[in-house]
Design a protein around this motif. Structure first.
Motif, PDB file in Angstrom:
ATOM      1  N   SER A  29      28.901  36.665  40.575  1.00 49.39           N
ATOM      2  CA  SER A  29      28.343  36.255  41.870  1.00 49.39           C
ATOM      3  C   SER A  29      29.252  35.321  42.650  1.00 49.39           C
ATOM      4  O   SER A  29      28.923  34.931  43.778  1.00 49.39           O
ATOM      5  N   ASP A  30      30.415  34.958  42.100  1.00 47.40           N
ATOM      6  CA  ASP A  30      31.287  33.963  42.733  1.00 47.40           C
ATOM      7  C   ASP A  30      31.940  34.483  44.013  1.00 47.40           C
ATOM      8  O   ASP A  30      32.378  35.638  44.090  1.00 47.40           O
ATOM      9  N   SER A  31      32.031  33.590  44.991  1.00 49.66           N
ATOM     10  CA  SER A  31      32.876  33.808  46.173  1.00 49.66           C
ATOM     11  C   SER A  31      34.148  32.999  45.972  1.00 49.66           C
ATOM     12  O   SER A  31      34.101  31.848  45.524  1.00 49.66           O
TER      13      SER A  31
ATOM     14  N   THR B 169      34.589  38.821  40.153  1.00 55.04           N
ATOM     15  CA  THR B 169      33.767  38.091  41.112  1.00 55.04           C
ATOM     16  C   THR B 169      33.225  39.030  42.185  1.00 55.04           C
ATOM     17  O   THR B 169      33.564  40.214  42.234  1.00 55.04           O
ATOM     18  N   GLU B 170      32.393  38.482  43.070  1.00 52.81           N
ATOM     19  CA  GLU B 170      31.795  39.310  44.118  1.00 52.81           C
ATOM     20  C   GLU B 170      32.811  39.671  45.193  1.00 52.81           C
ATOM     21  O   GLU B 170      32.934  40.820  45.593  1.00 52.81           O
ATOM     22  N   TRP B 171      33.523  38.665  45.697  1.00 57.36           N
ATOM     23  CA  TRP B 171      34.551  38.930  46.699  1.00 57.36           C
ATOM     24  C   TRP B 171      35.581  37.816  46.716  1.00 57.36           C
ATOM     25  O   TRP B 171      35.315  36.698  46.281  1.00 57.36           O
TER      26      TRP B 171
ATOM     27  N   ARG C 223      38.694  36.084  49.270  1.00 57.27           N
ATOM     28  CA  ARG C 223      39.440  35.970  50.522  1.00 57.27           C
ATOM     29  C   ARG C 223      40.775  35.320  50.171  1.00 57.27           C
ATOM     30  O   ARG C 223      40.809  34.185  49.690  1.00 57.27           O
TER      31      ARG C 223
ATOM     32  N   ASN D 142      37.199  44.638  47.246  1.00 51.82           N
ATOM     33  CA  ASN D 142      36.448  43.405  47.516  1.00 51.82           C
ATOM     34  C   ASN D 142      37.359  42.204  47.733  1.00 51.82           C
ATOM     35  O   ASN D 142      37.022  41.069  47.392  1.00 51.82           O
TER      36      ASN D 142
ATOM     37  N   ARG E 116      33.639  31.220  56.030  1.00 50.92           N
ATOM     38  CA  ARG E 116      32.894  31.590  54.822  1.00 50.92           C
ATOM     39  C   ARG E 116      32.810  30.458  53.800  1.00 50.92           C
ATOM     40  O   ARG E 116      32.304  30.661  52.688  1.00 50.92           O
TER      41      ARG E 116
ATOM     42  N   TYR F  41      32.937  27.627  48.999  1.00 57.48           N
ATOM     43  CA  TYR F  41      33.250  28.666  48.024  1.00 57.48           C
ATOM     44  C   TYR F  41      32.846  28.217  46.614  1.00 57.48           C
ATOM     45  O   TYR F  41      32.814  27.030  46.312  1.00 57.48           O
ATOM     46  N   ASP F  42      32.587  29.206  45.764  1.00 55.47           N
ATOM     47  CA  ASP F  42      32.343  28.915  44.346  1.00 55.47           C
ATOM     48  C   ASP F  42      33.643  28.594  43.623  1.00 55.47           C
ATOM     49  O   ASP F  42      33.659  27.802  42.668  1.00 55.47           O
TER      50      ASP F  42
END
Length: 217
Positions: free
Chosen positions: A78-80, A99-101, A103, A126, A141, A144-145
């Protein structure tokens, strides 16, 4: 060159002996094809214990360092993630697999193109690759995680720490020659951080990394 054998040797002879024992991390390093992200002229060095130049004065980190970072971050699906310094896109691909996504931001246009092309060719969907100066963080965004700073910083700026969620983890290389601390920072509560220096190394500095700040961590 037998890439699969070289990959196995990298994990078993370099990474595991450096106390990277998380089986999920070792499996990940066996799965994501490192040779697809190195410059064509350096493919024979893809699994060697060396930094590989990728242009613009930047390098791919040694495999042992990549493994150590991944183990320290304890990634969740679930981490960003914000990665500062896209490089070849390889580490973003590793992060994205767990992770989820992600950047990933780079100030060098040629590395933005390189990372984007490598990630697209390898079917990594992703990851968002952006061009810009993220030495002080990247507000879009945020928070962040996970934040990973792939180049060196003289210190951790307050603006970067402020973009970390409570419970989030930040990994960065802090200091200047002759040695940097590979540092894990965990945000335990709003404005409260726990820090651990995991190992010592040297990596190229981020371009535009500031040398002074009113806040020291």
């Amino acid at each position: 060159m037998n890439f699969e054998q070289a990959r196995f040797n990298m994990v078993e002879q370099q990474i595991r002996p450096w106390e990277v024992l998380d089986q999920g991390v070792l499996d990940l390093l066996m799965t994501v094809k490192r040779e697809e992200f190195v410059p064509a002229a350096s493919r024979s060095l893809a699994f060697a214990d060396v930094e590989i130049p990728i242009g613009a004065g930047q390098v791919m980190l040694k495999p042992v360092i990549e493994g150590k970072i991944l183990q320290s971050l304890q990634l969740h699906r679930s981490d960003s993630v914000l990665e500062i310094g896209a490089g070849s896109g390889y580490f973003a691909a590793l992060l994205a697999a767990k992770t989820e996504w992600v950047r990933t931001v780079d100030i060098e246009p040629e590395l933005v193109k390189l990372a984007h092309a490598n990630l697209a060719r390898n079917g990594v969907e992703n990851v968002i690759v952006e061009e810009g100066d993220a030495a002080q963080g990247w507000a879009e965004r945020a928070p962040y995680d996970v934040i990973v700073v792939s180049g060196g910083l003289p210190f951790l700026p307050q603006s970067l720490l402020a973009q970390l969620k409570v419970g989030g983890r930040l990994f960065a290389f802090v200091g200047e020659a002759p040695v940097m601390k590979a540092r894990l920072v965990t945000c335990e509560a709003e404005g409260r951080f726990r820090t651990e220096d995991v190992f010592e190394t040297m990596v190229p500095m981020l371009r535009n990394a500031q040398r002074h700040d009113t806040f020291r961590f």
